[in-house]
Enzyme design. Structure first.
Site, PDB file in Angstrom:
ATOM      1  N   ARG A 180       8.018  29.691 -41.288  1.00  0.00           N
ATOM      2  CA  ARG A 180       6.725  29.230 -41.815  1.00  0.00           C
ATOM      3  C   ARG A 180       6.886  28.120 -42.866  1.00  0.00           C
ATOM      4  O   ARG A 180       6.019  27.260 -42.990  1.00  0.00           O
ATOM      5  CB  ARG A 180       5.945  30.417 -42.411  1.00  0.00           C
ATOM      6  CG  ARG A 180       4.505  30.089 -42.830  1.00  0.00           C
ATOM      7  CD  ARG A 180       3.732  31.352 -43.201  1.00  0.00           C
ATOM      8  NE  ARG A 180       2.314  31.108 -43.462  1.00  0.00           N
ATOM      9  CZ  ARG A 180       1.789  30.982 -44.687  1.00  0.00           C
ATOM     10  NH1 ARG A 180       2.544  31.083 -45.752  1.00  0.00           N
ATOM     11  NH2 ARG A 180       0.495  30.755 -44.825  1.00  0.00           N
ATOM     12  N   ILE A 217      -3.106  26.272 -44.066  1.00  0.00           N
ATOM     13  CA  ILE A 217      -2.379  27.123 -43.128  1.00  0.00           C
ATOM     14  C   ILE A 217      -2.889  28.530 -43.439  1.00  0.00           C
ATOM     15  O   ILE A 217      -2.917  28.951 -44.594  1.00  0.00           O
ATOM     16  CB  ILE A 217      -0.843  26.965 -43.280  1.00  0.00           C
ATOM     17  CG1 ILE A 217      -0.076  27.918 -42.351  1.00  0.00           C
ATOM     18  CG2 ILE A 217      -0.363  27.126 -44.717  1.00  0.00           C
ATOM     19  CD1 ILE A 217       1.447  27.620 -42.281  1.00  0.00           C
ATOM     20  N   SER A 218      -3.358  29.229 -42.409  1.00  0.00           N
ATOM     21  CA  SER A 218      -3.996  30.532 -42.630  1.00  0.00           C
ATOM     22  C   SER A 218      -3.028  31.524 -43.271  1.00  0.00           C
ATOM     23  O   SER A 218      -1.808  31.416 -43.131  1.00  0.00           O
ATOM     24  CB  SER A 218      -4.486  31.116 -41.303  1.00  0.00           C
ATOM     25  OG  SER A 218      -5.479  30.301 -40.739  1.00  0.00           O
ATOM     26  N   GLN A 219      -3.617  32.512 -43.955  1.00  0.00           N
ATOM     27  CA  GLN A 219      -2.825  33.586 -44.550  1.00  0.00           C
ATOM     28  C   GLN A 219      -2.087  34.346 -43.443  1.00  0.00           C
ATOM     29  O   GLN A 219      -2.679  34.655 -42.404  1.00  0.00           O
ATOM     30  CB  GLN A 219      -3.790  34.526 -45.279  1.00  0.00           C
ATOM     31  CG  GLN A 219      -3.112  35.654 -45.990  1.00  0.00           C
ATOM     32  CD  GLN A 219      -4.097  36.484 -46.805  1.00  0.00           C
ATOM     33  OE1 GLN A 219      -5.211  36.039 -47.085  1.00  0.00           O
ATOM     34  NE2 GLN A 219      -3.684  37.674 -47.180  1.00  0.00           N
TER      35      GLN A 219
END
Ligand code: SAH
Length: 213
Positions: free
Chosen positions: A37, A63-65
Site C-alpha cells: 500500500r 486512498i480509501s481506509q
C-alpha cells in the site's frame, strides 16, 4: 519502488487489526498482507501507509481506509472470474485487492490526472485490470455489462439507475449513499425487475461527482 521486510511486518499488523474489526474473509486478509500500500501513495507519506485510515493522494482525492476497502470486498464475496465494475479507480489500491481475488476488473475514474497515473502504475506492480476507463461512473459501462458485482468507492448523492440495470440477475451493487456521511448500501438483483436492499452502516467517502461538461 521498494518493498521491504519492515513493510511486510507493518502490513501483517494492519491485517490483524482489520481482522479484529470483523473482517474474516481469508482471501481479503491475504490480499492486504500482500499489496504494498505504501507504493500507492507519495513516498514522503510512507509512515502513514499501514495505519487504518484514509490518506490524500493526487487531485484532492483519497486512498480509501484499508478497513473500508476490506469491508466492501468482503460484502461482495468476490470470487475467481467475477466480472467486476469499480467506480472511482483513484490510487488503484481497491483495484489491486479485486485483482488479488482473481476478479476480472473494469474501473472508471473521472479525474484525468489520476486515470493516467494509475494506468501507468498498476502494471508496474504486475496488476492488470481488464480495462481502466477515463469517464463518468454515473453511466457505468453499458457496452461491457452485465456485471457480477459493481463497487462504488465514492459517496453517491443517489443511486444511479444505470448501475442497477447493468447487474446480472444474482449480481450485487455496493454503494455508499449520502451527502455528508454515507450509508453503505447493498442491492442484490433478484430478477430483472426486483432488487433486495440492505443497509450496512455509516461510512465517510469523498463525493462522487457529476460529469464534467
Ligand atoms: N478506490 C480508490 C478510492 C478513491 S476515492 C482507492 O482505493 O484509492 C474515490 C475516487 O472516485 C476518486 O479518485 C474520484 O476522482 C473518483 N470519482 C468521483 N466521482 C466519480 C465519477 N462520477 N466517476 C468516476 N470516478 C469518480
Amino acid at each position: 519502488m521498494k518493498d521491504t521486510h519492515k513493510h511486510k511486518g507493518l502490513r501483517n499488523q494492519l491485517a490483524n487489526i482489520i481482522n479484529a474489526k470483523g473482517i474474516t474473509d481469508e482471501n481479503v486478509l491475504v490480499a492486504l498482507r500482500k499489496i504494498p500500500r505504501h507504493l500507492f501513495m507519495d513516498s514522503s507519506f510512507e509512515a502513514h501507509a499501514y495505519q487504518d485510515k484514509p490518506f490524500p493522494i493526487a487531485a484532492e482525492q483519497t486512498i480509501s481506509q484499508p478497513y473500508t476497502v476490506a469491508f466492501q470486498t468482503q460484502v461482495l464475496k468476490i470470487k475467481k472470474g467475477d466480472k467486476v465494475l469499480e467506480i472511482g479507480t483513484g490510487s488503484g489500491y481497491q483495484t489491486a485487492v479485486l485483482l488479488e481475488m482473481k476478479a476480472e476488473v473494469y474501473s472508471i475514474e473521472r479525474q484525468k490526472e489520476l486515470f493516467k497515473k494509475t494506468s501507468l502504475f498498476l502494471p508496474k506492480l504486475g496488476y492488470r485490470p481488464k480495462k481502466l476507463i477515463f469517464g463518468d461512473g454515473y453511466k457505468g459501462l453499458p457496452k461491457t455489462a452485465p456485471f457480477d458485482k459493481i463497487i462504488v468507492t465514492a459517496g453517491a448523492p443517489y443511486v444511479p439507475k444505470p448501475l442497477l440495470s447493468q447487474l446480472k440477475v444474482g449480481g450485487m451493487l455496493l454503494i455508499p449513499v449520502g451527502e455528508d456521511t454515507q450509508v453503505m448500501t447493498l442491492f442484490i438483483r433478484k430478477s430483472p425487475k426486483e432488487f433486495e436492499k440492505h443497509e450496512l452502516g455509516d461510512f465517510k467517502f469523498v463525493p462522487m461527482l457529476e460529469e464534467k461538461n
